[in-house]
Write a protein that holds these residues in place. Structure first.
Motif, mmCIF file in Angstrom:
data_model
loop_
_atom_site.group_PDB
_atom_site.id
_atom_site.type_symbol
_atom_site.label_atom_id
_atom_site.label_comp_id
_atom_site.label_asym_id
_atom_site.label_seq_id
_atom_site.Cartn_x
_atom_site.Cartn_y
_atom_site.Cartn_z
ATOM 1 N N ARG A 206 0.828 -1.203 0.000
ATOM 2 C CA ARG A 206 0.000 0.000 0.000
ATOM 3 C C ARG A 206 0.862 1.253 0.000
ATOM 4 O O ARG A 206 0.420 2.314 -0.431
ATOM 5 N N SER A 207 2.076 1.136 0.504
ATOM 6 C CA SER A 207 2.967 2.295 0.567
ATOM 7 C C SER A 207 4.068 2.171 -0.469
ATOM 8 O O SER A 207 4.473 1.069 -0.855
ATOM 9 N N SER A 208 4.570 3.320 -0.911
ATOM 10 C CA SER A 208 5.651 3.359 -1.893
ATOM 11 C C SER A 208 6.995 3.317 -1.172
ATOM 12 O O SER A 208 7.068 3.208 0.055
ATOM 13 N N ASP A 209 8.071 3.431 -1.946
ATOM 14 C CA ASP A 209 9.410 3.386 -1.372
ATOM 15 C C ASP A 209 9.613 4.492 -0.341
ATOM 16 O O ASP A 209 10.303 4.307 0.647
ATOM 17 N N GLY A 210 9.008 5.640 -0.560
ATOM 18 C CA GLY A 210 9.166 6.743 0.376
ATOM 19 C C GLY A 210 8.168 6.731 1.512
ATOM 20 O O GLY A 210 8.186 7.607 2.368
ATOM 21 N N GLY A 211 7.282 5.733 1.523
ATOM 22 C CA GLY A 211 6.282 5.643 2.576
ATOM 23 C C GLY A 211 4.979 6.336 2.257
ATOM 24 O O GLY A 211 4.040 6.290 3.049
ATOM 25 N N TYR A 212 4.892 6.986 1.095
ATOM 26 C CA TYR A 212 3.651 7.637 0.686
ATOM 27 C C TYR A 212 2.720 6.603 0.047
ATOM 28 O O TYR A 212 3.182 5.564 -0.440
ATOM 29 N N PRO A 213 1.407 6.855 0.017
ATOM 30 C CA PRO A 213 0.487 5.898 -0.606
ATOM 31 C C PRO A 213 0.901 5.595 -2.050
ATOM 32 O O PRO A 213 1.090 6.509 -2.858
ATOM 33 N N LEU A 214 1.038 4.317 -2.346
ATOM 34 C CA LEU A 214 1.534 3.913 -3.660
ATOM 35 C C LEU A 214 0.647 4.432 -4.786
ATOM 36 O O LEU A 214 1.151 4.857 -5.828
ATOM 37 N N ASN A 215 -0.682 4.403 -4.593
ATOM 38 C CA ASN A 215 -1.596 4.861 -5.651
ATOM 39 C C ASN A 215 -1.272 6.284 -6.092
ATOM 40 O O ASN A 215 -1.313 6.603 -7.282
ATOM 41 N N MET A 216 -0.939 7.130 -5.123
ATOM 42 C CA MET A 216 -0.679 8.538 -5.427
ATOM 43 C C MET A 216 0.661 8.730 -6.131
ATOM 44 O O MET A 216 0.858 9.722 -6.836
ATOM 45 N N THR A 482 0.934 12.524 13.862
ATOM 46 C CA THR A 482 0.499 12.451 15.253
ATOM 47 C C THR A 482 1.657 12.739 16.213
ATOM 48 O O THR A 482 1.448 12.961 17.396
ATOM 49 N N ARG A 483 2.863 12.706 15.685
ATOM 50 C CA ARG A 483 4.051 13.119 16.454
ATOM 51 C C ARG A 483 4.838 14.072 15.566
ATOM 52 O O ARG A 483 5.605 13.684 14.706
ATOM 53 N N THR A 484 4.607 15.349 15.748
ATOM 54 C CA THR A 484 5.178 16.360 14.871
ATOM 55 C C THR A 484 6.604 16.695 15.281
ATOM 56 O O THR A 484 6.878 16.954 16.455
ATOM 57 N N ILE A 485 7.493 16.687 14.291
ATOM 58 C CA ILE A 485 8.879 17.088 14.495
ATOM 59 C C ILE A 485 9.126 18.325 13.651
ATOM 60 O O ILE A 485 8.954 18.288 12.430
ATOM 61 N N PRO A 486 9.516 19.451 14.251
ATOM 62 C CA PRO A 486 9.724 20.692 13.483
ATOM 63 C C PRO A 486 10.707 20.490 12.326
ATOM 64 O O PRO A 486 11.767 19.889 12.497
ATOM 65 N N GLY A 487 10.307 20.981 11.154
ATOM 66 C CA GLY A 487 11.183 20.929 9.989
ATOM 67 C C GLY A 487 11.285 19.571 9.332
ATOM 68 O O GLY A 487 12.154 19.345 8.491
ATOM 69 N N SER A 488 10.379 18.646 9.703
ATOM 70 C CA SER A 488 10.475 17.290 9.157
ATOM 71 C C SER A 488 9.741 17.124 7.833
ATOM 72 O O SER A 488 9.958 16.148 7.128
ATOM 73 N N PHE A 489 8.890 18.093 7.497
ATOM 74 C CA PHE A 489 8.072 17.923 6.297
ATOM 75 C C PHE A 489 8.867 18.196 5.027
ATOM 76 O O PHE A 489 9.584 19.175 4.921
ATOM 77 N N LYS A 490 8.730 17.276 4.095
ATOM 78 C CA LYS A 490 9.315 17.454 2.768
ATOM 79 C C LYS A 490 8.220 17.168 1.746
ATOM 80 O O LYS A 490 7.574 16.125 1.818
ATOM 81 N N PRO A 491 8.003 18.074 0.807
ATOM 82 C CA PRO A 491 6.934 17.851 -0.172
ATOM 83 C C PRO A 491 7.144 16.549 -0.930
ATOM 84 O O PRO A 491 8.156 16.376 -1.601
ATOM 85 N N ALA A 492 6.202 15.647 -0.803
ATOM 86 C CA ALA A 492 6.349 14.340 -1.438
ATOM 87 C C ALA A 492 6.416 14.456 -2.952
ATOM 88 O O ALA A 492 7.198 13.783 -3.597
ATOM 89 N N SER A 493 5.606 15.345 -3.491
ATOM 90 C CA SER A 493 5.535 15.441 -4.940
ATOM 91 C C SER A 493 6.856 15.927 -5.528
ATOM 92 O O SER A 493 7.339 15.415 -6.518
ATOM 93 N N MET A 494 7.477 16.930 -4.893
ATOM 94 C CA MET A 494 8.714 17.476 -5.430
ATOM 95 C C MET A 494 9.848 16.461 -5.379
ATOM 96 O O MET A 494 10.599 16.291 -6.341
#
Length: 533
Positions: A206-216, A482-494
């Motif tokens: 269900r998840s891709s190599d990066g952990g994002y939903p494979l369908n997307m 559900t456990r937020t770490i500052p600066g951890s977000f990276k745009p999946a699409s980019m």
């Protein structure tokens, strides 16, 4: 399961079964022929790819959800658009027949039964939405000795929970999504689970190599474009190489049998169960004895307690008369898998009679949008004589082996959706979008092909479609944070774009540099030759 009937200026929904959906999901037995689901069922398509095009899931909903969550979404949708007043529950559709003046009016006589009382009504159009999973297919005649077998025999539709299978040796026949799910779940309680497959299958997560939903990550327009451009042999090699990257399917006994059509199932745990020995992959069953199963490779498994047939479903429309009843079971006689070819008036639509590589719900919604426009006379399809002639010609070619049955394989999601969307006038105009709204165009072409794309323009345009597309990753990541770490977000699409296009862009750049260097070298030589002359 609903049969949706369009009457004079209104949509009238008639429940095909005698109990509501909530009771359907909660009951553990299947005695009335109703299609039910096992308790542990989780969706295979993530929420952003399987929502209605003008009604996103709530952002805190999980990306893949159990059937109760999905039911809640359907109820929210019905309440939001005030649809419940049009749905007639506890009603069985007994028959759908042509009105005496059908050739002129295209109307249908519909007989229903509610609490023992029958009622007949005339409708201008009918949409049959019973789908694929109605009548269990139990091919006992294909398994010699099965009638001698003393153990328990059931179809996967009857399976609900693992209770009652403790310490038993269970044989699951058929490796589709359901067969894989049941085998994995029973492996935790049964003494041993044997999983028999004739063809093998590719197993994806269900998840891709990066952990994002494979369908997307894979259902994207630029991927679809590349797949159409690349030769099929190269595309097949790339896909197989990627699928074997997680684990070698041949080592696990899951590789596709030579000459069989490839298929995929979604299962996150099956390879681990095989690795741990709780699930054993077997070839097809040759025959049964009273207590054992003999397989095609000559091996024998003794002391089998339970056989679960995960062998799919058959298509049936008992409320129709012949020849319509038989014709509707043959997909080749359904124009674009929606409209029966033999009707002089296009007032009957088969909704959900499809197998897509993407979301069935999104596909059925677009089918319904097209059908309603056909019913209203806003769209047209070819005359029945032409459709029947083409269908019969294809059927003959299939029987001779000169053509593959187009209804036997899953249909490419984006190609089919775009095909229907072009009829309605809602297919996204990518070049125009790049001129008017480059940011949106980038997400539409390079990002996930979510259902919102078919609400950007044309009939039924939704003002919230643009924002839904630009915020689809926010709703995807929200339930994970559900456990937020500052600066951890990276745009999946980019990040995905860089990975997907980095190598091709680099190669193209090198070719341009190489060609430029040759050009720069040739120009002085030509000038020198001219000066010398």
């Amino acid at each position: 399961m609903l049969v949706r009937i369009l009457g004079s200026g209104r949509i009238h929904g008639v429940s095909f079964w005698e109990k509501d959906f909530r009771k359907t999901c909660s009951q553990e037995t299947s005695k009335d022929g109703m299609t039910r689901v096992y308790k542990s069922l989780v969706t295979n398509v993530c929420k952003e790819m399987s929502c209605y095009s003008d009604f996103p899931f709530q952002e805190d909903y999980p990306n893949f959800m159990n059937h109760e969550k999905f039911w809640n979404y359907l109820q929210e949708f019905a309440e939001h658009f005030d649809l419940l007043k049009y749905i007639q529950f506890k009603t069985t559709v007994c028959s759908v027949t042509k009105h005496p003046d059908f050739s002129e009016t295209g109307q249908w006589d519909v007989v229903t039964e509610t609490e023992g009382r029958q009622d007949t009504a005339v409708f201008d159009a009918v949409m049959v939405c019973t789908g694929h999973f109605l009548n269990p297919r139990l091919p006992l005649e294909s398994f010699p000795g099965i009638h001698k077998f003393k153990g328990q025999i059931l179809h996967s539709q009857e399976y609900k929970i693992p209770a009652g299978f403790q310490d038993k040796r269970v044989l699951v026949i058929g490796l589709g999504n359901t067969g894989g799910d049941i085998a994995v779940e029973l492996s935790r309680t049964a003494a041993q689970v044997l999983l028999s497959t004739r063809t093998g299958t590719w197993v994806i997560n269900r998840s891709s190599d990066g952990g994002y939903p494979l369908n997307m990550m894979v259902t994207r327009r630029h991927h679809n474009f590349i797949a159409q451009v690349l030769p099929s042999c190269i595309l097949k090699w790339i896909q197989e190489r990627h699928l074997n990257k997680r684990f070698d399917h041949a080592n696990y006994g899951l590789n596709i049998t030579k000459g069989k059509k490839p298929k995929k199932i979604v299962n996150d745990e099956l390879p681990t169960c095989i690795l741990c020995g709780t699930v054993t992959i077997k070839t097809s069953v040759k025959e049964f004895t009273e207590t054992s199963a003999v397989f095609e490779d000559g091996t024998v498994e003794e002391n089998i307690d339970v056989v679960i047939f995960s062998t799919g479903y058959t298509y049936s429309f008992p409320f129709f008369e012949e020849p319509l009843k038989t014709l509707c079971t043959k997909k080749i006689f359904l124009y674009k898998l929606v409209f029966p070819s033999n009707l002089e008036k296009t007032t009957l639509a088969m909704i959900g009679f499809i197998s897509l590589t993407g979301s069935i719900l999104a596909g059925t919604e677009l089918q319904a949008r097209w059908a309603t426009r056909i019913f209203k006379g806003l769209c047209k399809i070819p005359p029945s004589q032409k459709l029947m002639a083409e269908a019969m010609k294809k059927e003959q070619l299939i029987e001779r082996g000169l053509m593959k049955d187009p209804g036997a394989d899953k249909i490419d999601y984006i190609s089919y959706m775009d095909d229907l969307a072009s009829f309605i006038g809602v297919k996204p105009n990518i070049p125009l979008l790049f001129i008017k709204d480059p940011r949106l165009a980038w997400e539409v072409f390079f990002g996930p092909c979510t259902p919102y794309q078919y609400r950007l323009m044309g009939p039924g345009k939704w003002d919230g479609a643009r924002n839904a597309i630009l915020t689809q990753w926010d709703r995807t990541l929200k339930p994970l944070k559900t456990r937020t770490i500052p600066g951890s977000f990276k745009p999946a699409s980019m990040s995905h774009y860089l990975k997907a296009w980095g190598a091709p862009i680099l190669l193209a750049s090198l070719l341009l540099i190489y060609k430029s260097s040759i050009f720069l070298k040739l120009v002085p030589e030509k000038l020198q030759d001219r000066l010398s002359s």
